[in-house]
Scaffold this motif. Structure first.
Motif, mmCIF file in Angstrom:
data_model
loop_
_atom_site.group_PDB
_atom_site.id
_atom_site.type_symbol
_atom_site.label_atom_id
_atom_site.label_comp_id
_atom_site.label_asym_id
_atom_site.label_seq_id
_atom_site.Cartn_x
_atom_site.Cartn_y
_atom_site.Cartn_z
ATOM 1 N N LEU A 31 39.284 42.417 57.773
ATOM 2 C CA LEU A 31 39.920 41.514 56.825
ATOM 3 C C LEU A 31 40.856 42.181 55.669
ATOM 4 C CD1 LEU A 31 36.954 38.939 56.320
ATOM 5 C CD2 LEU A 31 39.230 38.466 57.111
ATOM 6 N N SER A 32 40.356 43.255 55.388
ATOM 7 C CA SER A 32 41.024 44.299 54.275
ATOM 8 C C SER A 32 42.437 44.544 54.748
ATOM 9 C CB SER A 32 40.414 45.478 54.219
ATOM 10 O OG SER A 32 38.972 45.075 53.474
ATOM 11 N N CYS A 33 42.361 45.130 56.217
ATOM 12 C CA CYS A 33 43.465 45.321 56.843
ATOM 13 C C CYS A 33 44.470 44.178 56.892
ATOM 14 C CB CYS A 33 43.243 46.025 58.227
ATOM 15 S SG CYS A 33 44.756 46.813 58.762
ATOM 16 N N PHE A 34 43.967 43.080 57.306
ATOM 17 C CA PHE A 34 44.661 41.788 57.534
ATOM 18 C C PHE A 34 45.436 41.253 56.208
ATOM 19 C CE2 PHE A 34 45.167 37.017 57.335
ATOM 20 C CZ PHE A 34 45.932 36.867 58.470
ATOM 21 N N LEU A 35 44.329 41.542 54.867
ATOM 22 C CA LEU A 35 45.066 41.052 53.719
ATOM 23 C C LEU A 35 46.019 41.959 53.029
ATOM 24 C CD1 LEU A 35 41.645 40.134 51.954
ATOM 25 C CD2 LEU A 35 43.329 38.627 52.868
ATOM 26 N N LEU A 36 45.932 43.341 53.325
ATOM 27 C CA LEU A 36 46.835 44.165 52.738
ATOM 28 C C LEU A 36 48.240 43.926 53.494
ATOM 29 C CD1 LEU A 36 45.061 47.655 52.465
ATOM 30 C CD2 LEU A 36 46.328 46.349 50.632
ATOM 31 N N ILE A 37 48.443 43.855 54.876
ATOM 32 C CA ILE A 37 49.532 43.589 55.652
ATOM 33 C C ILE A 37 49.936 42.257 55.483
ATOM 34 C CG2 ILE A 37 50.383 43.432 57.883
ATOM 35 C CD1 ILE A 37 48.465 45.616 58.962
ATOM 36 N N GLY A 38 49.122 41.381 55.162
ATOM 37 C CA GLY A 38 49.598 39.727 54.745
ATOM 38 C C GLY A 38 50.200 39.546 53.466
ATOM 39 N N VAL A 358 34.258 38.907 50.581
ATOM 40 C CA VAL A 358 34.028 39.236 49.165
ATOM 41 C C VAL A 358 34.126 40.662 49.296
ATOM 42 C CG1 VAL A 358 32.347 39.477 47.253
ATOM 43 C CG2 VAL A 358 32.689 37.295 48.467
ATOM 44 N N LEU A 359 33.506 41.397 50.264
ATOM 45 C CA LEU A 359 33.831 43.002 49.958
ATOM 46 C C LEU A 359 35.117 43.443 50.125
ATOM 47 C CD1 LEU A 359 30.577 43.904 52.115
ATOM 48 C CD2 LEU A 359 30.968 44.268 49.617
ATOM 49 N N SER A 360 35.897 42.717 51.297
ATOM 50 C CA SER A 360 37.238 43.045 51.500
ATOM 51 C C SER A 360 38.315 42.960 50.259
ATOM 52 C CB SER A 360 37.782 42.215 52.574
ATOM 53 O OG SER A 360 37.768 40.961 52.583
ATOM 54 N N VAL A 361 38.083 41.797 49.632
ATOM 55 C CA VAL A 361 38.795 41.551 48.141
ATOM 56 C C VAL A 361 38.434 42.688 47.384
ATOM 57 C CG1 VAL A 361 38.990 40.036 46.396
ATOM 58 C CG2 VAL A 361 38.760 39.166 48.553
ATOM 59 N N PHE A 362 37.312 43.127 47.018
ATOM 60 C CA PHE A 362 36.860 44.212 46.510
ATOM 61 C C PHE A 362 37.440 45.524 46.807
ATOM 62 C CE2 PHE A 362 34.211 47.758 45.290
ATOM 63 C CZ PHE A 362 34.337 47.635 43.806
ATOM 64 N N LEU A 363 37.550 45.656 48.033
ATOM 65 C CA LEU A 363 38.269 46.967 48.699
ATOM 66 C C LEU A 363 39.658 46.903 48.470
ATOM 67 C CD1 LEU A 363 37.845 49.502 50.247
ATOM 68 C CD2 LEU A 363 37.855 48.136 52.460
ATOM 69 N N VAL A 364 40.487 45.751 48.882
ATOM 70 C CA VAL A 364 41.599 45.496 48.812
ATOM 71 C C VAL A 364 42.168 45.838 47.167
ATOM 72 C CG1 VAL A 364 43.670 43.934 48.762
ATOM 73 C CG2 VAL A 364 42.106 44.161 50.640
ATOM 74 N N ASN A 365 41.461 45.440 46.340
ATOM 75 C CA ASN A 365 41.854 45.670 44.934
ATOM 76 C C ASN A 365 41.696 47.064 44.501
ATOM 77 O OD1 ASN A 365 42.812 43.202 43.176
ATOM 78 N ND2 ASN A 365 41.041 42.366 44.491
ATOM 79 N N TRP A 390 46.360 32.343 48.582
ATOM 80 C CA TRP A 390 45.026 32.045 48.682
ATOM 81 C C TRP A 390 44.746 31.110 49.665
ATOM 82 C CZ3 TRP A 390 41.465 35.089 47.205
ATOM 83 C CH2 TRP A 390 41.577 35.799 46.169
ATOM 84 N N LEU A 391 45.446 29.958 49.896
ATOM 85 C CA LEU A 391 45.269 28.973 50.894
ATOM 86 C C LEU A 391 45.372 29.498 52.237
ATOM 87 C CD1 LEU A 391 47.273 25.599 49.582
ATOM 88 C CD2 LEU A 391 44.814 25.948 49.655
ATOM 89 N N ALA A 392 46.096 30.477 52.268
ATOM 90 C CA ALA A 392 46.401 31.115 53.769
ATOM 91 C C ALA A 392 45.033 32.002 54.022
ATOM 92 C CB ALA A 392 47.667 31.839 53.885
ATOM 93 N N THR A 393 44.607 32.593 52.968
ATOM 94 C CA THR A 393 43.400 33.517 53.126
ATOM 95 C C THR A 393 42.166 32.667 53.312
ATOM 96 O OG1 THR A 393 44.517 35.131 51.542
ATOM 97 C CG2 THR A 393 42.076 35.308 52.059
ATOM 98 N N LEU A 394 42.087 31.582 52.621
ATOM 99 C CA LEU A 394 40.857 30.660 52.783
ATOM 100 C C LEU A 394 40.803 30.377 54.280
ATOM 101 C CD1 LEU A 394 40.385 29.233 49.384
ATOM 102 C CD2 LEU A 394 39.128 30.814 50.259
ATOM 103 N N SER A 395 42.063 29.842 54.778
ATOM 104 C CA SER A 395 42.220 29.136 56.199
ATOM 105 C C SER A 395 41.891 30.339 57.126
ATOM 106 C CB SER A 395 43.739 28.755 56.263
ATOM 107 O OG SER A 395 43.771 27.830 55.461
#
Length: 819
Positions: A31-38, A358-365, A390-395
């Motif tokens: 998820l961390s990798c996905f969020l950063l690239i996203g 939750v852990l990935s949001v903390f790690l990404v920040n 955020w909508l895309a992330t929650l989805s």
């Protein structure tokens, strides 16, 4: 009921701490990798969309075809841009941008001056685009002559405040001052605009020579033009009408055709690879276009990384299914229906995914400040983040939880309670085959990414280390920013040469690896019947070859001032002109172009030059382009003035050398701002995006491998647990630790070998396609694949060997006591 599902899920997670930890870690990294690239992709895909009318704004592209070349240019002529809104009903308004070089811009006290681009626009630009105002009204700011709009950064540098509407500032080369009518916010990072100031176009309409030029200008490429179409109008209906308007007022040369297209504003950043954009943003360091190819690549990588994390969850959950057969059997026996069991297992999956999120949001920040510095962006993941993210992330979180848990839920809930309670074991033959397939899929993706990383690494190294045909190291380039500095060239070269750490000095119109416009010329042998050919042109002096360390193959070098009619050509130009030996052959050069339309030389004279030498080809553009024909003229020529002093310096006391050079220039022109750079650093900017992408790919590959290894470690742990009694028996019968470790490891290594076989052709196709972007690139070597395969095998072996050796070392008495 739902609360009970999550309560039971939480207890099950605590009961299996190792597998819960592996699942949470895998999904957190995924998820961390996905969020950063996203976040990165969202920023790239939303370039220039901060303007309210973005959907109706288009950039006009000219497509010009001549006997010598085809080119697409993001610029058109003044008259075409002026007359189009009057004659084409679909166009609501047109905005023009052009640049008149650079000059020193300062406040009226003269205490603060900065070298800035002179960017000239009509007021329609301010009406069309929504630049956020800090002071004044940008929408009407440029209607009057001698009015300016500046960005907040420039306002702070000049005045130390952003509330400066009404103040006056002055360009050194323009007699009358300008009034600041508005201050706008600095451009966001996802904007294609990078100007710091704008001059009103109406200022120059009082200049009769300028007015004469623009009134005859139907064919130049001097203006970047944006068209805002009326609602429901289509760009396809406008393009042919612009062509008809041009043909009604201008007749191109024989063999030349000009057509136009309208490029959507939102497409500028990602779809401009083959479009020349040299009206504004000519400096490579100030603006760079994106690439839809890389957007797709990184989107696929993000999805694969997340998918691999989901596969881990599936694998580990189904592998542990047998340990829960009694639980499932009892629940079914007392009346639990299949839907309730499915809901319970999905609740576990969603709970694990939420914890990981939750852990990935903390790690990404934690990572984002470093990531932003690296990719030169302003990404964030917090309360101020765009709601779409955020909508895309929650989805994605919900989808990830359901995807991870769907197969285990349906698989574990399908068996009858009698079968489960009788054998206390879930039949898993087909399940085991699926797990094998998923492991193969994981390592296939991992190997593809390893190969891609290796190829990218060696291509970037190749670009940085390739012999360019000249020595780029320790070349200090000083800009010529005033007429006084240009006219004093002999004295400056002489003074620079006296500096102890300066070896050689040369003056040129452009430098190899130039980021600004390199002029092109029409050239052919004098008296020949051939059509004119196109070549690039550099003005140089007699010290050019010695300073840049180019190789003269044939003929002679420039001798001095008497060589103003001599030229040296490169090998490619020699082949184009059919010149094998330089023997004072005469060439005629009637026209030149500065990235746009060809125009006659001053006074319509033809430059007649004699060829005195042939220089070995050297790269004067990026390695994405093949070496083109090049003509080197002496510094005093009718085509292009000198613009740089380049010195080869020693790698010591650089600061002292720079200080001495600045003193020399300041003595000649106190108003001149000292501007310099090292050529190798400037060349590196051409490949900065490739270096960034290489690093991003390396980190994504590491994340993929790490996630796959977490899953493999869990499966190896489960396999060792399932075969603990078999291992005990084999050990009693004399099997060695090596034999047992090999027995437990070989099944997993077979899967990695299969993954290699699938990954290699995919990796070859993908990397070969990427390398085609470069005119000069490495060849894909067989050992790239061997290295990637060996790395995958070694990683897999290290991952499973711990559990294999641990199981093999276990005391057989303990494992057999429970039989």
């Amino acid at each position: 009921m739902i609360r009970n599902y999550f309560k039971i899920a939480f207890r099950n997670l605590l009961r299996n701490k190792l597998y819960t930890t592996l699942n949470v870690l895998g999904l957190t990294f995924g998820l961390s990798c996905f969020l950063l690239i996203g976040l990165y992709l969202f920023d790239e895909l939303t370039f220039d969309q901060q303007h309210n009318n973005a959907d109706r704004i288009f950039r006009v592209i000219e497509h010009r075809k001549t006997p010598a070349e085809n080119r697409s240019t993001a610029a058109i002529s003044y008259k075409l841009s002026e007359e189009s809104p009057k004659n084409i009903a679909e166009i609501e308004k047109m905005a023009r941008i052009t640049q008149f070089g650079r000059d020193n811009l300062g406040n009226m006290t003269g205490q603060k001056k900065f070298l800035e681009d002179i960017t000239v626009v009509n007021n329609e630009l301010m009406e069309m685009f929504d630049f956020e105002a800090i002071d004044g009204n940008p929408k009407t700011a440029l209607k009057e002559p001698r009015s300016m709009v500046i960005v907040e950064d420039l306002a702070m540098r000049l005045f130390g405040s952003t509330k400066v509407a009404g103040k006056t500032i002055k360009w050194d080369g323009i007699e009358q001052p300008f009034t600041v009518k508005a201050v706008i916010k600095n451009h966001p990072r996802n904007s294609s605009f990078s100007f710091t100031s704008l001059n009103s176009e109406s200022t120059y309409l009082s200049d009769s020579s300028y007015v004469n030029d623009i009134n005859r200008d139907w064919s130049s490429n001097s203006y970047m033009v944006f068209a805002m179409l009326k609602k429901n109008a289509t760009p396809e209906s406008v393009s042919p009408k612009m062509k008809s308007l041009l043909e009604a007022n201008f007749k191109p040369e024989t063999g030349t055709s000009m057509v136009f297209s309208l490029q959507a504003l939102k497409d500028m950043h990602l779809h401009s690879e083959n479009i020349i954009n040299r009206v504004v943003n000519s400096n490579a360091s100030s603006a760079s276009t994106g690439s839809m190819f890389y957007i797709r690549i990184f989107a696929i990588i993000a999805l694969f990384v997340l998918l691999i994390a989901c596969i881990n969850y599936m694998n580990l959950t189904t592998a542990k299914a047998s340990n829960r057969s009694k639980e499932i059997g009892i629940k079914k026996a007392i009346g639990a229906v299949r839907g309730q069991l499915i809901t319970q297992f999905l609740a576990e999956s969603v709970l694990v995914t939420f914890i990981s999120f939750v852990l990935s949001v903390f790690l990404v920040n934690l990572i984002l400040p470093f990531f932003n510095d690296f990719v030169n962006k302003e990404l964030s993941l917090g309360f101020s983040t765009n709601y779409q993210i955020w909508l895309a992330t929650l989805s994605v979180i919900l989808l990830t939880g359901l995807l991870s848990g769907t197969y285990p839920a349906f698989m574990l809930s399908r068996f009858s309670p009698m079968l489960l309670l009788k054998s206390l074991k879930i039949p898993n033959k087909s399940d085991f085959s699926l797990r094998k397939s998923l492991v193969v899929f994981q390592f296939t993706i991992s190997v593809v990414m390893i190969v891609a990383t290796i190829v990218l690494f060696f291509q970037v190294r190749f670009v940085n280390n390739k012999d360019l045909g000249f020595n780029k190291e320790l070349l200090l380039v000083v800009d010529i920013n005033s007429g006084k500095i240009r006219q004093a060239a002999p004295a400056i070269i002489s003074e620079f040469s006296k500096i102890p750490n300066v070896k050689n000095v040369s003056t040129t119109s452009r430098v190899p690896g130039e980021w600004k416009n390199i002029p092109t010329i029409k050239v052919k042998p004098m008296g020949g019947i051939d059509v004119h050919k196109i070549a690039y042109f550099l003005g140089v002096d007699e010290s050019f070859s010695k300073t840049f360390e180019t190789e003269l193959l044939k003929g002679k070098n420039f001798a001095g001032i008497n060589d103003s009619a001599s030229v040296i050509i490169n090998e490619t130009a020699a082949k184009m002109l059919n010149i094998s030996e330089p023997s004072d052959q005469m060439l005629e050069i009637p026209e030149r172009a500065m990235g746009g339309n060809f125009r006659p030389l001053s006074n319509n004279q033809v430059f007649r030059a004699r060829v005195i030498g042939i220089v070995k080809d050297f790269h004067f553009q990026t390695l994405r382009e093949k070496i083109a024909p090049l003509v080197l003229g002496y510094q005093k020529n009718p085509i292009h003035n000198i613009d740089y002093y380049t010195s080869r310096v020693e790698a010591k006391d650089i600061d002292a050398t720079l200080k001495k050079m600045e003193q020399i220039l300041t003595k000649i022109d106190p108003e001149n701002l000292f501007e310099y750079h090292f050529l190798d650093q400037q060349l590196a900017l051409f490949y900065a995006e490739d270096a960034r992408r290489q690093s991003m790919l390396i980190w994504a590959a590491l994340a993929t491998i790490l996630i796959a290894c977490l899953g493999l470690f869990g499966l190896a742990t489960y396999a060792a647990e399932q075969r603990v009694k078999e291992i005990g028996v084999r050990k009693v019968l004399g099997a060695s630790v090596v034999n047992l470790a090999t027995l437990l490891s070989k099944d997993f290594l077979k899967l990695v070998l299969i993954a290699n076989g699938i990954a290699f052709p995919i990796a070859w196709w993908a990397t070969d396609k990427w390398l085609q972007e470069f005119a000069y690139h490495i060849e894909i070597q067989w050992w790239f694949f061997a290295l990637a395969g060996m790395m995958a095998i070694a990683i897999a072996l290290l991952t499973v060997s711990y559990q294999s050796i641990k199981a093999a070392l276990m005391n057989p008495v303990k494992s057999l006591k429970t039989e």
